[in-house]
Design an enzyme around this catalytic site. Structure first.
Site, PDB file in Angstrom:
ATOM      1  CB  SER A   1      -0.888   0.005   1.253  1.00 24.39           C
ATOM      2  OG  SER A   1      -0.072   0.215   2.398  1.00 24.39           O
TER       3      SER A   1
ATOM      4  CG  ASP B   1      -3.870  -2.942  -1.492  1.00 22.50           C
ATOM      5  OD1 ASP B   1      -4.797  -3.171  -2.294  1.00 22.50           O
ATOM      6  OD2 ASP B   1      -3.996  -3.047  -0.251  1.00 22.50           O
ATOM      7  CG  HIS B   2      -6.607   0.346  -1.802  1.00 22.80           C
ATOM      8  ND1 HIS B   2      -7.912   0.452  -2.205  1.00 22.80           N
ATOM      9  CD2 HIS B   2      -6.547  -0.779  -1.044  1.00 22.80           C
ATOM     10  CE1 HIS B   2      -8.618  -0.547  -1.705  1.00 22.80           C
ATOM     11  NE2 HIS B   2      -7.816  -1.320  -0.999  1.00 22.80           N
TER      12      HIS B   2
ATOM     13  N   GLY C   1     -10.486  -3.639   7.303  1.00 25.30           N
ATOM     14  CA  GLY C   1     -10.273  -3.557   8.745  1.00 25.30           C
ATOM     15  C   GLY C   1     -10.840  -4.750   9.502  1.00 25.30           C
TER      16      GLY C   1
ATOM     17  CB  SER D   1      -9.291 -10.066   7.116  1.00 28.05           C
ATOM     18  OG  SER D   1      -7.981  -9.865   6.643  1.00 28.05           O
TER      19      SER D   1
ATOM     20  CG  ASN E   1      -6.932  -7.517  -2.030  1.00 28.23           C
ATOM     21  OD1 ASN E   1      -6.591  -8.311  -2.884  1.00 28.23           O
ATOM     22  ND2 ASN E   1      -6.940  -6.216  -2.222  1.00 28.23           N
ATOM     23  CB  ILE E   2      -5.645 -11.679   3.378  1.00 28.66           C
ATOM     24  CG1 ILE E   2      -6.829 -12.495   2.846  1.00 28.66           C
ATOM     25  CG2 ILE E   2      -5.427 -11.952   4.874  1.00 28.66           C
ATOM     26  CD1 ILE E   2      -6.553 -13.969   2.691  1.00 28.66           C
TER      27      ILE E   2
HETATM   28  P1  13P Z   1      -8.721  -6.677   5.135  1.00 27.65           P
HETATM   29  O1  13P Z   1      -8.683  -5.428   5.968  1.00 27.65           O
HETATM   30  O2  13P Z   1     -10.045  -7.363   5.249  1.00 27.65           O
HETATM   31  O3  13P Z   1      -7.584  -7.583   5.403  1.00 27.65           O
HETATM   32  O4  13P Z   1      -8.599  -6.220   3.589  1.00 27.65           O
HETATM   33  C1  13P Z   1      -7.341  -5.941   3.025  1.00 27.65           C
HETATM   34  C2  13P Z   1      -7.455  -5.311   1.692  1.00 27.65           C
HETATM   35  O5  13P Z   1      -8.486  -5.282   1.051  1.00 27.65           O
HETATM   36  C3  13P Z   1      -6.223  -4.740   1.125  1.00 27.65           C
HETATM   37  O6  13P Z   1      -6.460  -4.080  -0.064  1.00 27.65           O
HETATM   38  O1  G3H Z   2      -6.767  -1.997   2.097  1.00 23.81           O
HETATM   39  C1  G3H Z   2      -5.892  -1.566   2.838  1.00 23.81           C
HETATM   40  C2  G3H Z   2      -4.793  -2.423   3.344  1.00 23.81           C
HETATM   41  O2  G3H Z   2      -5.210  -3.088   4.500  1.00 23.81           O
HETATM   42  C3  G3H Z   2      -3.560  -1.598   3.566  1.00 23.81           C
HETATM   43  O3  G3H Z   2      -3.653  -0.848   4.737  1.00 23.81           O
HETATM   44  O4  G3H Z   2      -3.114   1.428   3.901  1.00 23.81           O
HETATM   45  O5  G3H Z   2      -2.952   0.863   6.352  1.00 23.81           O
HETATM   46  O6  G3H Z   2      -1.282  -0.062   4.713  1.00 23.81           O
HETATM   47  P1  G3H Z   2      -2.687   0.424   4.928  1.00 23.81           P
HETATM   48 ZN    ZN Z   3      -8.370  -3.119  -0.210  1.00 28.46          ZN
END
Ligand code: 13P
Ligand code: G3H
Ligand code: ZN
Length: 312
Positions: A50, A82-83, A181, A216, A256-257
């Protein structure tokens, strides 16, 4: 083995009715725990980073750690942003060696999401990198962004064909009731996902990989260990594993986890300090934390994702 894209992984996962685990990484112990688990069960992997992880550990450190894991395990590993929330961060990750990026334009209007995603796809594809887009909005907390339940919205299946055709994305994240989360459902609430939306999306996008964020399960064992060892987490409810297995048997190819990794790691550290309050060598308390990550990921790969034995 070099860093690979997710293209072939997704094709096989789609055909085989299983999903690839996309695990968030922030440091060496997390990377080692995940990759050692995958090596033992011969599973392909997506390691995702991320913006917050890049800020915490720095791009170069994470890249080198992942390259070391590939050298150590010989596994096919895809390195994914990620994101990503801007063209600039996606470009920086593409230029810096990632094989996959997510451009998350889900907070923009449909037209602005398309324009931004298309721009990223053009640059990424010119560099041999694949792109994940997002339609619909998940609730929950990522980094500094907190999306309330009221602002979250399910994906509208009638929009997916136009989005995929006009942007050229390689995979699509959709919102069917998962959230980011540890607190996905309110205490007493029964977890529910909109499988009808997933089914409709799958019909409209044949042979196209769908991504599930916020997946998760918030495994009670780790929450209980945290709370039995000085923690005070309120009731935390995640996505039941049977629902994830059902999604993996449908069009979902990437799950995604992150939160489950955080809980397993924290449980290992808290338990260690309660048993050994005099310890101060990081290797002593990070070893059980890493072992917890490995045990958790093995469980996910075999019992939830069904991607064990699919590395080659
Ligand atoms: P969780 O918070 O459910 O683990 O999701 C993680 C996620 O979607 C990361 O992009
Ligand atoms: O979807 C988000 C992921 O759990 C990453 O979390 O942006 O706090 O690193 P973070
Ligand atoms: Zn996500």
């Amino acid at each position: 083995m070099a860093i690979v894209t997710s293209k072939e992984m997704f094709q096989k996962a789609y055909e085989g009715g299983y999903a690839i685990g996309a695990f968030n990484v922030n440091n060496m112990e997390i990377i080692q725990g995940i990759t050692e688990a995958a090596q033992e069960v011969s599973a392909p992997l997506i390691l995702q980073v991320s913006a917050g992880a890049r800020k915490y550990a720095k791009h170069a450190y994470l890249m080198k750690l992942i390259e070391a894991a590939i050298e150590d395990t010989g596994l096919p590993i895809c390195v994914h942003l990620d994101h990503g929330d801007s063209f600039e961060i996606c470009k920086s990750c593409i230029d810096g060696g990632f094989s996959s990026v997510m451009i998350d334009g889900s907070h923009h209007s449909f037209e602005d999401n398309i324009a931004l995603t298309k721009k990223v796809v053009e640059y990424a594809h010119d560099h041999g990198v694949v792109v994940e887009g997002e339609l619909g909005r998940l609730a929950g907390v990522e980094d500094d962004v907190n999306v309330s339940d009221e602002d979250a919205s399910y994906t509208r299946p009638e929009e997916v064909e136009e989005f995929v055709t006009r942007t050229g994305v390689d995979s699509l994240a959709i919102a069917i009731g998962t959230s980011h989360g540890a607190y996905k459902f309110k205490p007493g609430q029964k977890p529910q996902l909109r499988f009808d939306i997933l089914e409709e999306v799958g019909k409209r996008l044949p042979n196209f990989p769908i991504v599930l964020h916020g997946a998760s399960s918030v495994i009670p064992k780790y929450v209980d260990i945290i709370n039995a060892n000085g923690g005070s987490m309120p009731d935390a409810i995640g996505i039941p594993e049977d629902m994830l297995r059902q999604a993996a048997s449908m069009a979902v190819c990437k799950i995604n986890i992150d939160s489950d990794l955080r809980l397993a790691l924290t449980a290992g550290i808290r338990e260690h300090f309660m048993q050994h309050p005099d310890h101060f060598d990081p290797r002593q308390y990070l070893s059980p934390a890493r072992a917890n990550i490995k045990e958790l990921v093995k469980h996910k790969l075999i019992n939830v994702l069904g991607c064990d034995g699919k590395a080659f």
